[in-house]
Design a protein around this motif. Structure first.
Motif, PDB file in Angstrom:
ATOM      1  N   MET A 128       7.215  -0.471  -5.997  1.00 35.09           N
ATOM      2  CA  MET A 128       7.180  -1.926  -6.036  1.00 35.09           C
ATOM      3  C   MET A 128       6.737  -2.548  -4.702  1.00 35.09           C
ATOM      4  O   MET A 128       6.311  -3.704  -4.665  1.00 35.09           O
ATOM      5  CB  MET A 128       8.577  -2.464  -6.402  1.00 35.09           C
ATOM      6  N   CYS A 129       6.801  -1.809  -3.611  1.00 38.23           N
ATOM      7  CA  CYS A 129       6.540  -2.371  -2.279  1.00 38.23           C
ATOM      8  C   CYS A 129       5.193  -3.092  -2.167  1.00 38.23           C
ATOM      9  O   CYS A 129       5.152  -4.227  -1.681  1.00 38.23           O
ATOM     10  CB  CYS A 129       6.682  -1.291  -1.219  1.00 38.23           C
ATOM     11  N   PRO A 130       4.071  -2.516  -2.606  1.00 36.54           N
ATOM     12  CA  PRO A 130       2.802  -3.252  -2.493  1.00 36.54           C
ATOM     13  C   PRO A 130       2.786  -4.528  -3.340  1.00 36.54           C
ATOM     14  O   PRO A 130       2.180  -5.528  -2.956  1.00 36.54           O
ATOM     15  CB  PRO A 130       1.738  -2.274  -2.976  1.00 36.54           C
ATOM     16  N   HIS A 131       3.467  -4.503  -4.465  1.00 39.78           N
ATOM     17  CA  HIS A 131       3.527  -5.680  -5.336  1.00 39.78           C
ATOM     18  C   HIS A 131       4.343  -6.797  -4.697  1.00 39.78           C
ATOM     19  O   HIS A 131       4.022  -7.981  -4.857  1.00 39.78           O
ATOM     20  CB  HIS A 131       4.105  -5.303  -6.698  1.00 39.78           C
ATOM     21  N   VAL A 132       5.383  -6.417  -3.968  1.00 40.52           N
ATOM     22  CA  VAL A 132       6.198  -7.407  -3.250  1.00 40.52           C
ATOM     23  C   VAL A 132       5.348  -8.078  -2.178  1.00 40.52           C
ATOM     24  O   VAL A 132       5.364  -9.304  -2.041  1.00 40.52           O
ATOM     25  CB  VAL A 132       7.461  -6.749  -2.641  1.00 40.52           C
ATOM     26  N   GLU A 133       4.581  -7.293  -1.427  1.00 37.60           N
ATOM     27  CA  GLU A 133       3.696  -7.874  -0.407  1.00 37.60           C
ATOM     28  C   GLU A 133       2.690  -8.824  -1.043  1.00 37.60           C
ATOM     29  O   GLU A 133       2.421  -9.898  -0.506  1.00 37.60           O
ATOM     30  CB  GLU A 133       2.963  -6.768   0.362  1.00 37.60           C
TER      31      GLU A 133
ATOM     32  N   LEU B 171       2.819 -17.489   0.277  1.00 36.52           N
ATOM     33  CA  LEU B 171       2.518 -18.013   1.612  1.00 36.52           C
ATOM     34  C   LEU B 171       1.066 -18.451   1.767  1.00 36.52           C
ATOM     35  O   LEU B 171       0.716 -19.129   2.738  1.00 36.52           O
ATOM     36  CB  LEU B 171       2.850 -16.969   2.683  1.00 36.52           C
ATOM     37  N   GLY B 172       0.217 -18.042   0.843  1.00 35.71           N
ATOM     38  CA  GLY B 172      -1.190 -18.415   0.915  1.00 35.71           C
ATOM     39  C   GLY B 172      -2.007 -17.567   1.863  1.00 35.71           C
ATOM     40  O   GLY B 172      -3.115 -17.938   2.241  1.00 35.71           O
ATOM     41  N   ALA B 173      -1.484 -16.412   2.252  1.00 31.41           N
ATOM     42  CA  ALA B 173      -2.203 -15.492   3.138  1.00 31.41           C
ATOM     43  C   ALA B 173      -1.648 -14.081   2.936  1.00 31.41           C
ATOM     44  O   ALA B 173      -0.448 -13.919   2.693  1.00 31.41           O
ATOM     45  CB  ALA B 173      -2.034 -15.906   4.601  1.00 31.41           C
ATOM     46  N   PRO B 174      -2.499 -13.063   3.034  1.00 31.41           N
ATOM     47  CA  PRO B 174      -2.007 -11.696   2.861  1.00 31.41           C
ATOM     48  C   PRO B 174      -0.964 -11.346   3.914  1.00 31.41           C
ATOM     49  O   PRO B 174      -1.017 -11.830   5.051  1.00 31.41           O
ATOM     50  CB  PRO B 174      -3.255 -10.828   3.041  1.00 31.41           C
ATOM     51  N   VAL B 175      -0.007 -10.508   3.523  1.00 33.80           N
ATOM     52  CA  VAL B 175       1.018 -10.040   4.445  1.00 33.80           C
ATOM     53  C   VAL B 175       1.115  -8.527   4.366  1.00 33.80           C
ATOM     54  O   VAL B 175       0.720  -7.921   3.371  1.00 33.80           O
ATOM     55  CB  VAL B 175       2.406 -10.669   4.143  1.00 33.80           C
ATOM     56  N   SER B 176       1.639  -7.938   5.411  1.00 35.29           N
ATOM     57  CA  SER B 176       1.888  -6.501   5.456  1.00 35.29           C
ATOM     58  C   SER B 176       3.257  -6.291   6.072  1.00 35.29           C
ATOM     59  O   SER B 176       3.543  -6.817   7.151  1.00 35.29           O
ATOM     60  CB  SER B 176       0.808  -5.816   6.298  1.00 35.29           C
ATOM     61  N   PHE B 177       4.107  -5.554   5.393  1.00 33.82           N
ATOM     62  CA  PHE B 177       5.465  -5.314   5.869  1.00 33.82           C
ATOM     63  C   PHE B 177       5.579  -3.936   6.511  1.00 33.82           C
ATOM     64  O   PHE B 177       4.857  -3.010   6.159  1.00 33.82           O
ATOM     65  CB  PHE B 177       6.472  -5.376   4.718  1.00 33.82           C
TER      66      PHE B 177
END
Length: 165
Positions: free
Chosen positions: A17-22, A29-35
């Motif tokens: 699920m991690c990539p789907h959460v990002e 937020l209107g912008a890609p994120v990486s955790f």
């Protein structure tokens, strides 16, 4: 529109699920994120992440709406107070759903007067019922379920929110 900041804590997410959460957070937020995903020792094959964000007032609500549909996800979102808004906290578990609270300057949950009066009137003479109603108003069930997931793994630092607003 006022700008605020906050923290999203993904307390438990299954590995697939991690990539789907990002993706969901980036959409909110209107912008890609990486955790920076770390293993979650409280749940096998699960991960945790923390993400500090900045955005318009109401971002915590948007993040919660984007994430609450995902099964087996546990998370909390805080939003700092502004001159035009109070601080907020959202907590989510699959079994309990969403808990929302307004927070005071020191992170305390603020309960509106009418909700306290309702609890007092509804449970007059019933100490156990009143205690249960107050626990509901304070999100005790969410805290009980999430506490084990809030703990950092051995050697990981805990981040304490020391500034609200």
């Amino acid at each position: 529109m006022a700008t605020t900041s906050g923290v999203l804590q993904i307390l438990s997410a299954p590995s697939p699920m991690c990539p789907h959460v990002e993706w969901a957070v980036g959409g909110a937020l209107g912008a890609p994120v990486s955790f920076d995903w770390q293993p979650q020792p409280a749940e096998r094959s699960a991960y945790r992440a923390e993400f500090a964000w900045r955005g318009p007032v109401g971002t915590a609500t948007r993040l919660t709406s984007a994430l609450k549909r995902w099964p087996r996800l546990r998370f909390e979102v805080t939003e700092a107070a502004t001159a035009a808004s109070e601080a907020e906290r959202y907590s989510f578990t699959p079994s309990l759903g969403v808990f929302h609270a307004t927070m005071g300057l020191h992170g305390d949950i603020l309960v509106p007067e009418d909700r306290l009066r309702h609890a007092l009137i509804s449970h007059r003479g019933d100490d156990r019922g009143l205690r249960a109603a107050l626990d509901d108003l304070l999100g005790a069930a969410w805290d009980a379920e999430l506490d084990v997931f809030r703990q950092a793994a051995d050697g990981e630092p805990l981040r304490w929110l020391t500034e609200v607003g």
